[in-house]
Write an enzyme that holds these catalytic residues in place. Structure first.
Site, PDB file in Angstrom:
ATOM      1  N   HIS A   1       2.612  22.927  -9.041  1.00  0.00           N
ATOM      2  CA  HIS A   1       1.532  22.604  -9.978  1.00  0.00           C
ATOM      3  C   HIS A   1       1.877  21.425 -10.878  1.00  0.00           C
ATOM      4  O   HIS A   1       1.215  21.217 -11.901  1.00  0.00           O
ATOM      5  CB  HIS A   1       1.185  23.830 -10.811  1.00  0.00           C
ATOM      6  CG  HIS A   1       0.632  24.952  -9.997  1.00  0.00           C
ATOM      7  ND1 HIS A   1       0.749  26.288 -10.360  1.00  0.00           N
ATOM      8  CD2 HIS A   1      -0.018  24.955  -8.802  1.00  0.00           C
ATOM      9  CE1 HIS A   1       0.178  27.048  -9.434  1.00  0.00           C
ATOM     10  NE2 HIS A   1      -0.287  26.268  -8.487  1.00  0.00           N
TER      11      HIS A   1
ATOM     12  N   CYS B   1      -2.565   8.462 -15.351  1.00  0.00           N
ATOM     13  CA  CYS B   1      -3.871   7.927 -15.705  1.00  0.00           C
ATOM     14  C   CYS B   1      -4.884   8.419 -14.679  1.00  0.00           C
ATOM     15  O   CYS B   1      -4.667   8.300 -13.471  1.00  0.00           O
ATOM     16  CB  CYS B   1      -3.840   6.401 -15.732  1.00  0.00           C
ATOM     17  SG  CYS B   1      -5.479   5.657 -15.992  1.00  0.00           S
TER      18      CYS B   1
ATOM     19  N   SER C   1       5.903  36.463 -10.744  1.00  0.00           N
ATOM     20  CA  SER C   1       4.531  36.060 -10.449  1.00  0.00           C
ATOM     21  C   SER C   1       3.714  37.280 -10.065  1.00  0.00           C
ATOM     22  O   SER C   1       4.130  38.085  -9.224  1.00  0.00           O
ATOM     23  CB  SER C   1       4.492  35.038  -9.305  1.00  0.00           C
ATOM     24  OG  SER C   1       3.162  34.705  -8.965  1.00  0.00           O
TER      25      SER C   1
END
Length: 285
Positions: A126, A134, A226
């Site tokens: 992730h 940008c 998790s």
């Protein structure tokens, strides 16, 4: 029920037997970083239990006010996140890699703590909060450099955090948000975004492909901290199961893949991984 008690000895023994064969791929989630002071989403005291909803990609992309609010809060949150240190769990995984037993790590976390701990083969599924990109031209840069730029145009600005969230966001007063000044890309003037995958955004295909390839070559999959509620991580557990790869799950509380686990430990991550690493080290020596 969540447990802070040590894992059963027979569970640890079974896990050590599998890990001791080597070729382990670790899949880590937010629960691994809670002992470093970063709350998870679904665990006890997690972000969802406090009604914190992470910003979505669509809101960040399409709503300038939402994006401005995020950066004001994240400006305060970044130093808190940046200064977090790896805990015993991260250090144990790095030690298992150094001993040749862990072949790589796929992490759903964006805190870079595996890297700080010394793990060298890490896929940041992730992304990472310490990098900024940008949204217009794709230029990437250092979060610390951006933080310094923001500080230079916000001299005298005051904002204080009451609590940090897993995405580096914090809670601050609305008045502080309004007076905060954000900067843009130095190359094209476009809006900036932490180089992380937000909710509603797709993981870059190359990371997914690389992660599947890592699981394909694994002798076992070690799931750490998790709940596997999100498909982004759970798919690799399902994939390992289909391949007949042994699965160990260490997590406080139920996960969405408990029925697929060969070994299931409901215990604190730091102490469990420390014991697991020590057992494996003793067998090697």
């Amino acid at each position: 029920m969540h447990s802070d008690s040590p894992p059963p000895t027979d569970g640890l023994t079974a896990a050590a037997e599998i890990v001791g064969r080597g070729g382990v791929v670790a899949l880590s989630g937010a629960g691994l970083s809670t002992e470093s002071g970063i709350p998870d989403y679904r665990g006890p005291g997690g972000a969802y239990s406090r009604n914190h909803t992470p910003i979505t990609y669509q809101l960040f992309r399409d709503n300038p006010r939402g994006r401005h609010r995020y950066w004001a809060r994240s400006y305060i949150g970044w130093p808190l996140m940046r200064d977090k240190q790896p805990n015993a769990g991260h250090l144990s995984i790095a030690a298992l890699e150094e001993s040749g037993l862990v072949a790589g790590v796929i992490t759903q976390n964006v805190d870079s703590l595996h890297h700080k701990a010394g793990s060298s083969t890490v896929i940041d599924l992730h992304g990472r909060l310490d990098t900024v990109m940008c949204m217009a031209c794709g230029l990437r840069g250092s979060r610390d450099a951006l933080h310094a730029r923001i500080a230079s145009v916000n001299a005298g600005w005051e904002g204080s955090a009451t609590r940090i969230n897993p995405d580096g966001d914090v809670e601050i007063a609305d008045s502080a948000v309004e007076s905060f000044v954000m900067v843009d890309c130095t190359s094209c003037g476009g809006p900036l975004k932490p180089d992380v995958v937000y909710f509603g955004e797709s993981v870059p295909p190359t990371r997914v492909t690389d992660s599947y390839a890592m699981v394909d070559s694994a002798s076992s999959l070690l799931v750490l901290g998790s709940s596997l509620h999100v498909y982004s991580g759970r798919r690799f557990v399902t994939h390992a199961h289909k391949l007949g790869i042994p699965i160990i799950i260490v997590n406080q509380g139920e996960t969405k893949a408990d029925e697929l686990a060969d070994v299931r430990l409901d215990a604190s991550l730091g102490s469990t991984l420390t014991q697991l690493s020590e057992i494996c080290a003793a067998r090697v020596s």
